[in-house]
Write an enzyme that holds these catalytic residues in place. Structure first.
Site, PDB file in Angstrom:
ATOM      1  N   GLU A 178       0.650  -1.373   0.025  1.00  0.00           N
ATOM      2  CA  GLU A 178      -0.109   0.070  -0.043  1.00  0.00           C
ATOM      3  C   GLU A 178       0.886   1.233  -0.053  1.00  0.00           C
ATOM      4  O   GLU A 178       0.564   2.192   0.842  1.00  0.00           O
ATOM      5  CB  GLU A 178      -0.989  -0.022   1.063  1.00  0.00           C
ATOM      6  CG  GLU A 178      -2.084  -0.921   1.001  1.00  0.00           C
ATOM      7  CD  GLU A 178      -2.853  -0.782  -0.359  1.00  0.00           C
ATOM      8  OE1 GLU A 178      -2.875  -0.007  -1.000  1.00  0.00           O
ATOM      9  OE2 GLU A 178      -3.132  -1.894  -0.995  1.00  0.00           O
TER      10      GLU A 178
HETATM   11  C1  LIG Z   1       2.439 -10.077   0.503  1.00  0.00           C
HETATM   12  C2  LIG Z   1       2.321  -9.041  -0.310  1.00  0.00           C
HETATM   13  C3  LIG Z   1       0.905  -8.630  -0.857  1.00  0.00           C
HETATM   14  C4  LIG Z   1       0.567  -7.562  -1.701  1.00  0.00           C
HETATM   15  N1  LIG Z   1      -0.772  -7.553  -2.142  1.00  0.00           N
HETATM   16  C5  LIG Z   1      -0.804  -6.314  -2.993  1.00  0.00           C
HETATM   17  C6  LIG Z   1      -2.260  -6.325  -3.824  1.00  0.00           C
HETATM   18  O1  LIG Z   1      -3.189  -7.013  -3.051  1.00  0.00           O
HETATM   19  N2  LIG Z   1      -2.230  -5.568  -4.715  1.00  0.00           N
HETATM   20  C7  LIG Z   1      -1.376  -4.931  -5.532  1.00  0.00           C
HETATM   21  O2  LIG Z   1      -1.370  -4.464  -6.341  1.00  0.00           O
HETATM   22  N3  LIG Z   1      -0.010  -5.047  -5.021  1.00  0.00           N
HETATM   23  C8  LIG Z   1       0.143  -5.961  -3.671  1.00  0.00           C
HETATM   24  N4  LIG Z   1       1.492  -5.983  -3.406  1.00  0.00           N
HETATM   25  C9  LIG Z   1       2.519  -5.369  -3.998  1.00  0.00           C
HETATM   26  C10 LIG Z   1       3.133  -3.945  -3.106  1.00  0.00           C
HETATM   27  O3  LIG Z   1       2.013  -3.083  -2.918  1.00  0.00           O
HETATM   28  C11 LIG Z   1       4.318  -3.757  -3.731  1.00  0.00           C
HETATM   29  O4  LIG Z   1       5.194  -4.763  -3.418  1.00  0.00           O
HETATM   30  C12 LIG Z   1       4.901  -2.263  -3.271  1.00  0.00           C
HETATM   31  O5  LIG Z   1       4.044  -1.318  -3.877  1.00  0.00           O
HETATM   32  C13 LIG Z   1       6.415  -1.907  -3.655  1.00  0.00           C
HETATM   33  O6  LIG Z   1       6.457  -2.434  -4.898  1.00  0.00           O
HETATM   34  P1  LIG Z   1       7.688  -3.128  -5.348  1.00  0.00           P
HETATM   35  O7  LIG Z   1       7.473  -4.330  -4.440  1.00  0.00           O
HETATM   36  O8  LIG Z   1       7.763  -3.302  -6.905  1.00  0.00           O
HETATM   37  O9  LIG Z   1       8.728  -2.097  -4.844  1.00  0.00           O
HETATM   38  P2  LIG Z   1       9.830  -1.194  -5.528  1.00  0.00           P
HETATM   39  O10 LIG Z   1       8.635  -0.076  -6.242  1.00  0.00           O
HETATM   40  O11 LIG Z   1      10.694  -1.700  -6.349  1.00  0.00           O
HETATM   41  O12 LIG Z   1      10.681  -0.499  -4.471  1.00  0.00           O
HETATM   42  C14 LIG Z   1      11.598  -0.958  -3.730  1.00  0.00           C
HETATM   43  C15 LIG Z   1      12.342   0.003  -2.788  1.00  0.00           C
HETATM   44  O13 LIG Z   1      12.560   1.267  -3.430  1.00  0.00           O
HETATM   45  C16 LIG Z   1      12.233   2.295  -3.007  1.00  0.00           C
HETATM   46  N5  LIG Z   1      11.551   3.299  -4.042  1.00  0.00           N
HETATM   47  C17 LIG Z   1      10.820   2.967  -4.990  1.00  0.00           C
HETATM   48  N6  LIG Z   1      10.678   4.162  -5.828  1.00  0.00           N
HETATM   49  C18 LIG Z   1      11.308   5.174  -5.035  1.00  0.00           C
HETATM   50  C19 LIG Z   1      11.070   6.415  -5.337  1.00  0.00           C
HETATM   51  N7  LIG Z   1      10.616   7.135  -6.140  1.00  0.00           N
HETATM   52  N8  LIG Z   1      11.607   7.313  -4.309  1.00  0.00           N
HETATM   53  C20 LIG Z   1      12.253   6.857  -3.165  1.00  0.00           C
HETATM   54  N9  LIG Z   1      12.298   5.480  -2.776  1.00  0.00           N
HETATM   55  C21 LIG Z   1      11.512   4.649  -3.853  1.00  0.00           C
HETATM   56  C22 LIG Z   1      10.721   1.633  -2.363  1.00  0.00           C
HETATM   57  O14 LIG Z   1      10.569   2.589  -1.103  1.00  0.00           O
HETATM   58  C23 LIG Z   1      11.403   0.315  -1.740  1.00  0.00           C
HETATM   59  O15 LIG Z   1      12.138   0.536  -0.533  1.00  0.00           O
HETATM   60  C24 LIG Z   1       1.749  -7.031  -2.352  1.00  0.00           C
HETATM   61  C25 LIG Z   1       3.148  -7.382  -2.046  1.00  0.00           C
HETATM   62  C26 LIG Z   1       3.190  -8.229  -1.144  1.00  0.00           C
HETATM   63  C27 LIG Z   1       4.731  -8.644  -0.938  1.00  0.00           C
END
Ligand SMILES: Cc1cc2nc3c(=O)[nH]c(=O)nc-3n(C[C@H](O)[C@H](O)[C@H](O)COP(=O)(O)OP(=O)(O)OC[C@H]3O[C@@H](n4cnc5c(N)ncnc54)[C@H](O)[C@@H]3O)c2cc1C
Length: 590
Positions: free
Chosen positions: A435
């Site tokens: 989220e």
């Molecule tokens: C168990 C689980 C349940 C989930 N449920 C859902 C769901 O129901 N629906 C859904 O759509 N998604 C869901 N997600 C996805 C979740 O919302 C994402 O994993 C999350 O939004 C982060 O995206 P990412 O994993 O691609 O990480 P990334 O976006 O790649 O981020 C990696 C790191 O980089 C940092 N970062 C990225 N961009 C920036 C920036 N511009 N500035 C500073 N820091 C940055 C982040 O803060 C993080 O620390 C779920 C994930 C998990 C693991």
């Protein structure tokens, strides 16, 4: 092993003495609810969570959900629990009566959310997205779609999901590639692969309404090209009943650190029939209706787990004899040792503050939704907008700290499974990530909320705290806490002032570099403020012993946790130079 006990006493205290519950119940939208009814509903909600939800939590962690022949089979006992959840009417609690809901204020949901997330985060996740899906459909879908879907979500007959993330598009959702081709009949064919989707398939309901972000063909790149679609798992027949499968397939389930009872799915949409919600290109704005509901819920996930982990560890500390204490003979329970007391008080004050802040946000959302004047609704919305990132990030990080201390209090027994302390930590670990990661929450707070409103949202928050500080009365503990919260607020004022000036100068990198410590500082101040409000209750009108406990907690938090406000302010104002001058790749051994 101890069983989950919801914090009914603390919730009642909060609603009776701290949150202006009477003001909400007096609003025309909630006149059908009186204080006794609200209290009875809350008591029933927490009872349900303790007696029905919590007993499944450990088994669902051990066994978890699995994929069988392309379908998700939920952890044993979950379908029966869901049936009870439905029969008791909990899905309808706060949805509007016009759509089959009970129309209760968000404060009722707050109590339920606190308890259900403490009882089982995995099960809570099964039901949260349905409520959020109903909210987004009510706010943005056409009348026919709302009438068809929302009552089914309100009754729990159907479920909902939130579908955004793709392998290459997480925080940067503008990179999403899932596409939607408009068909001759006005519907869309949605195709693409989404990952990490919670409860994207299950055996709890015959229909799942997926709320999907996708790019309508011809739409521009980035978030401006994203639209929102309702994609049912099964197409509806002419009578509006779920019929043939709609081209939504679960490809795999993730193996995770925690929440094993909550299936996390990779999902393929193969030309699945979708209904556009609202207008093309408006997807992100509309999705925020859902995201905001989810963000408060994730804050409650943090608060609920913090409360449960704290109570669990406290009960252990009160019965585990180990080590002697001056003036007493023989081994004493570990709760007698100053270091363990420090851990317990850190856990309890942090958990209480988390819960109180979430309830404060829920109260503001009630005002935003149902305030009698446009000005009251706008003020409620402003404060809710400011509090949401603080509550989401502050309460989820609090949960990790509390769960980790809970393990520590159990010693080696905390690290092994039988004592049940480590599951809190494993389950809670996702909450600062989904989220919107807490890093993204910090950016939202510092840029969109602080600089974007030219300080207006911040001033409303700070002015309210200042007003509370000036009228806070109480004993010496309250006065000590008040002084330290005031100091923390002064630190926050300075950082906010610097960020606003840097925003005007276009020095955004400096703001981004300090955004996270700024959010942490805001959370410290918000927690201190809420604990002070809990402590400043007139002892004559409440249970005196409880008031004394709250006073001790406010003082403890101020004296033992809030001293890091100064350090956070310093870190927040260091600017980007020290961070951005270094070539990160040089640190890698690869
Ligand atoms: C168990 C689980 C349940 C989930 N449920 C859902 C769901 O129901 N629906 C859904 O759509 N998604 C869901 N997600 C996805 C979740 O919302 C994402 O994993 C999350 O939004 C982060 O995206 P990412 O994993 O691609 O990480 P990334 O976006 O790649 O981020 C990696 C790191 O980089 C940092 N970062 C990225 N961009 C920036 C920036 N511009 N500035 C500073 N820091 C940055 C982040 O803060 C993080 O620390 C779920 C994930 C998990 C693991």
């Amino acid at each position: 092993m101890t069983t989950f006990q919801p914090a009914l006493r603390d919730i009642r205290y909060l609603l009776a003495h701290v949150i202006p519950t009477g003001e909400i119940l007096a609003l025309p939208a909630y006149r059908h609810v009186d204080a006794e009814t609200l209290d009875a509903v809350i008591a029933a909600a927490v009872r349900f969570c303790a007696s029905e939800v919590a007993p499944l939590n450990r088994a669902s962690d051990r066994i978890g959900a699995r994929l069988e022949n392309g379908r998700v089979v939920s952890a044993p006992g979950t379908p029966a629990l869901y049936a009870k959840w439905r029969a008791a009417g909990w899905p309808a609690l706060v949805l509007p009566q016009a759509f089959g809901g009970q129309g209760l204020p968000e404060l009722a949901q707050a109590a339920l959310s606190d308890a259900i997330n403490g009882a089982s985060l995995a099960f809570a996740m099964a039901v949260t997205a349905s409520r959020a899906a109903a909210r987004v459909l009510i706010a943005h879908a056409d009348e026919a779609t709302r009438r068809l879907y929302v009552p089914k979500l309100a009754s729990g007959e159907w479920a909902g999901t939130i579908v955004m993330t793709e392998p290459h598009a997480g925080s940067d959702i503008g990179l999403a590639r899932t596409r939607a081709a408009k068909r001759a009949d006005g519907r869309y064919a949605v195709s693409g692969t989404k990952i990490f989707i919670s409860w994207a398939d299950h055996d709890l309901t015959e229909q799942i309404a997926h709320i999907v972000l996708a790019r309508a063909e011809g739409g521009p790149p980035g978030v401006r090209g994203l639209s929102l679609f309702l994609v049912p798992a099964r197409r509806l027949d002419e009578a509006g009943r779920p019929g043939i499968a709609n081209g939504v397939r679960v490809l795999r389930l993730e193996e995770k650190m925690g929440i094993h009872g909550s299936p996390t799915c990779e999902v393929a949409f193969d030309g699945a029939e979708g209904i556009l919600i609202g207008a093309e290109g408006d997807g992100i704005r509309q999705m925020f209706t859902m995201i905001n509901t989810m963000r408060l819920e994730v804050a409650f996930e943090g608060a609920g787990i913090a409360g449960a982990a704290c109570d669990h560890a406290l009960r252990y500390a009160l019965q585990r004899p180990q080590g002697s204490v001056a003036g007493k003979s023989g081994p004493q329970v570990i709760a007698e040792h100053p270091d363990v007391r420090r851990m317990i008080l850190t856990m309890k004050s942090t958990a209480d503050a988390s819960r109180a802040l979430c309830f404060e946000a829920a109260y503001r959302i009630d005002l935003a939704r149902a305030g009698e004047t446009a000005a009251a609704r706008a003020a409620g919305a402003d404060m809710a907008a400011w509090l949401l990132p603080i509550a989401k990030a502050g309460c989820t990080e609090a949960a990790l700290e509390v769960a980790s201390l809970g393990i520590q209090i159990h010693g080696g027994h905390g690290y092994v499974r039988d004592a049940g302390a480590e599951q809190f930590y494993r389950d809670a670990r996702i909450t600062p990530i989904f989220e919107g990661t807490n890093g993204i929450q910090a950016i939202d707070l510092a840029t969109r909320k602080l600089i974007g409103s030219e300080g207006r949202l911040y001033r409303a928050f700070a002015d309210r705290i200042k007003a509370d500080l000036s009228r806070t009365k109480g004993n010496r503990a309250v006065r000590v806490a008040r002084g330290i919260v005031q100091d923390g607020l002064n630190d926050l004022d300075e950082v906010a002032g610097q960020f606003l000036a840097q925003g005007k100068e276009g020095a955004l990198d400096d703001v981004l570099a300090g955004a996270k410590p700024f959010l942490e500082l805001a959370a410290r101040v918000a927690f201190g403020w809420m604990l002070l409000r809990l402590a400043a209750v007139d002892a004559k009108g409440a249970d005196e012993t409880t008031v004394e406990e709250k006073r001790a907690l406010a003082r403890f938090y101020a004296e033992h946790v809030m001293p890091d406000c100064e350090a956070l302010a310093l870190s927040a104002t260091q600017g980007a130079k020290g961070l951005c001058a270094i070539d990160m790749a040089r640190f890698s051994n690869g």
